[in-house]
Scaffold this motif. Structure first.
Motif, short mmCIF file in Angstrom:
data_model
loop_
_atom_site.label_atom_id
_atom_site.label_comp_id
_atom_site.label_asym_id
_atom_site.label_seq_id
_atom_site.Cartn_x
_atom_site.Cartn_y
_atom_site.Cartn_z
N GLN A 100 121.54 4.14 12.35
CA GLN A 100 121.55 2.79 12.95
C GLN A 100 120.76 1.74 12.56
OE1 GLN A 100 120.14 3.29 17.13
NE2 GLN A 100 121.40 4.99 17.70
N GLY A 101 121.47 0.42 12.75
CA GLY A 101 121.00 -0.62 11.96
C GLY A 101 121.44 -0.74 10.59
N VAL A 102 122.53 -0.11 10.02
CA VAL A 102 123.35 -0.21 8.77
C VAL A 102 124.40 -0.40 8.85
CG1 VAL A 102 121.06 1.42 7.82
CG2 VAL A 102 123.36 2.48 8.76
N GLY A 103 125.01 -0.69 9.87
CA GLY A 103 126.45 -1.04 10.05
C GLY A 103 127.44 0.13 10.00
N TYR A 104 126.89 1.13 10.60
CA TYR A 104 127.42 2.43 10.94
C TYR A 104 128.61 2.30 11.88
CZ TYR A 104 128.61 7.38 10.33
OH TYR A 104 129.12 8.61 9.87
N ARG A 105 128.56 1.63 13.09
CA ARG A 105 129.57 1.52 14.07
C ARG A 105 130.32 0.41 13.51
NH1 ARG A 105 126.58 -0.85 19.13
NH2 ARG A 105 125.54 -1.81 17.37
N ALA A 106 130.27 -0.52 12.92
CA ALA A 106 131.27 -1.41 12.30
C ALA A 106 132.16 -0.62 11.25
CB ALA A 106 130.69 -2.52 12.00
N SER A 166 140.92 14.76 11.21
CA SER A 166 140.07 15.65 10.59
C SER A 166 139.36 14.93 8.99
CB SER A 166 140.87 16.73 9.69
OG SER A 166 141.10 17.73 10.94
N GLU A 167 140.27 13.95 8.75
CA GLU A 167 140.13 13.19 7.56
C GLU A 167 138.83 12.00 7.93
OE1 GLU A 167 141.95 9.47 5.56
OE2 GLU A 167 143.17 11.33 5.34
N MET A 168 138.97 11.45 9.13
CA MET A 168 137.87 10.76 9.63
C MET A 168 136.72 11.41 9.77
SD MET A 168 137.17 7.35 10.19
CE MET A 168 135.80 7.19 10.42
N VAL A 169 136.65 12.55 10.36
CA VAL A 169 135.50 13.42 10.60
C VAL A 169 134.93 13.67 9.27
CG1 VAL A 169 134.41 15.48 11.39
CG2 VAL A 169 136.14 14.48 12.67
N ALA A 170 135.56 13.94 8.25
CA ALA A 170 134.91 14.25 7.02
C ALA A 170 134.19 12.97 6.43
CB ALA A 170 135.87 14.81 5.92
N LEU A 171 134.90 11.57 6.56
CA LEU A 171 134.34 10.61 6.18
C LEU A 171 133.10 10.31 6.87
CD1 LEU A 171 137.17 8.14 6.02
CD2 LEU A 171 135.90 8.72 4.11
N CYS A 172 132.85 10.64 7.92
CA CYS A 172 131.50 10.52 8.53
C CYS A 172 130.55 11.24 8.26
CB CYS A 172 131.73 10.93 10.29
SG CYS A 172 132.82 9.66 11.15
N ARG A 173 130.71 12.23 7.57
CA ARG A 173 129.73 13.11 6.72
C ARG A 173 128.91 12.01 5.77
NH1 ARG A 173 129.80 17.86 9.02
NH2 ARG A 173 131.68 18.50 10.12
N ARG A 174 129.80 11.15 5.09
CA ARG A 174 129.30 10.14 4.23
C ARG A 174 128.77 9.02 5.04
NH1 ARG A 174 134.02 11.32 1.19
NH2 ARG A 174 134.31 8.85 1.46
N ARG A 231 122.26 7.11 5.65
CA ARG A 231 121.88 8.39 5.35
C ARG A 231 122.27 9.40 6.05
NH1 ARG A 231 116.78 8.95 6.03
NH2 ARG A 231 116.84 10.19 7.60
N VAL A 232 123.35 10.18 6.02
CA VAL A 232 123.64 11.03 7.13
C VAL A 232 123.07 12.38 6.76
CG1 VAL A 232 125.82 12.21 7.93
CG2 VAL A 232 126.01 9.94 7.32
N ASP A 233 122.51 13.11 7.75
CA ASP A 233 121.76 14.24 7.67
C ASP A 233 122.58 15.39 8.19
OD1 ASP A 233 119.56 13.01 6.52
OD2 ASP A 233 118.62 12.71 8.48
N ASP A 234 123.40 15.02 9.31
CA ASP A 234 124.00 16.14 10.12
C ASP A 234 125.30 15.28 10.85
OD1 ASP A 234 124.57 18.70 10.76
OD2 ASP A 234 123.74 18.41 12.79
N VAL A 235 126.28 15.99 10.75
CA VAL A 235 127.53 15.71 11.59
C VAL A 235 128.02 16.84 12.53
CG1 VAL A 235 129.86 14.94 11.78
CG2 VAL A 235 128.17 13.97 10.28
N THR A 236 128.18 16.81 13.70
CA THR A 236 128.70 17.93 14.56
C THR A 236 130.10 17.52 15.35
OG1 THR A 236 127.48 17.49 16.53
CG2 THR A 236 126.47 19.24 15.06
N ASP A 237 131.03 18.18 15.36
CA ASP A 237 132.18 17.68 16.01
C ASP A 237 132.82 18.80 16.72
OD1 ASP A 237 135.14 18.37 14.66
OD2 ASP A 237 133.27 18.88 13.32
N GLU A 238 133.55 18.56 17.73
CA GLU A 238 133.82 19.32 18.87
C GLU A 238 135.31 18.98 19.52
OE1 GLU A 238 131.06 18.32 22.81
OE2 GLU A 238 130.69 19.62 21.63
N PRO A 239 136.15 19.60 20.14
CA PRO A 239 137.16 19.10 20.93
C PRO A 239 136.73 18.45 22.01
CG PRO A 239 137.40 21.41 20.08
CD PRO A 239 135.94 21.08 19.99
N ALA A 240 137.65 17.21 22.40
CA ALA A 240 137.29 16.82 23.59
C ALA A 240 138.74 16.54 24.32
CB ALA A 240 136.86 15.52 23.36
N GLY A 241 138.50 16.23 25.53
CA GLY A 241 139.84 15.86 26.24
C GLY A 241 140.19 14.52 26.45
#
Length: 100
Positions: A15-21, A57-65, A71-81
């Motif tokens: 947060q505060g580092v432009g992650y959402r954008a 899947s490619e986007m989820v992998a990018l979120c890990r960086r 500074r990404v410490d952890d990423v969890t992902d799960e299926p959603a409806g």
């Protein structure tokens, strides 16, 4: 090609580092995905991606960086409806939502 919907939680200095954008740009503009992204009060970022399974899947992998300022410490992902997509703003394919 099959479609996928994945909910992703990102922890670290995101947060505060432009992650959402960065997520919006990478997901919507560069990959044509639908979904949303928002900050969480716990300091993390939450995102939902919908599109071709391999691109999601490619986007989820990018979120890990993340962006270089994060500074990404952890990423969890799960299926959603499909109902999870209803959180988007009306008429938008990808939305930046308020903090929860």
């Amino acid at each position: 090609m099959s479609a996928a919907i994945r909910r992703v939680m990102i922890c670290g200095r995101v947060q505060g580092v432009g992650y959402r954008a960065w997520v919006e740009r990478e997901a919507m503009m560069r990959r044509g995905l639908e979904g949303w992204v928002r900050n969480r009060r716990d300091g993390g970022v939450e995102a939902l991606f919908y599109g071709p399974a391999d691109i999601v899947s490619e986007m989820v992998a990018l979120c890990r960086r993340g962006p270089s300022s994060a500074r990404v410490d952890d990423v969890t992902d799960e299926p959603a409806g499909p109902d999870s997509l209803n959180l988007r703003h009306a008429g938008e394919g990808f939305s930046v939502l308020p903090t929860v």
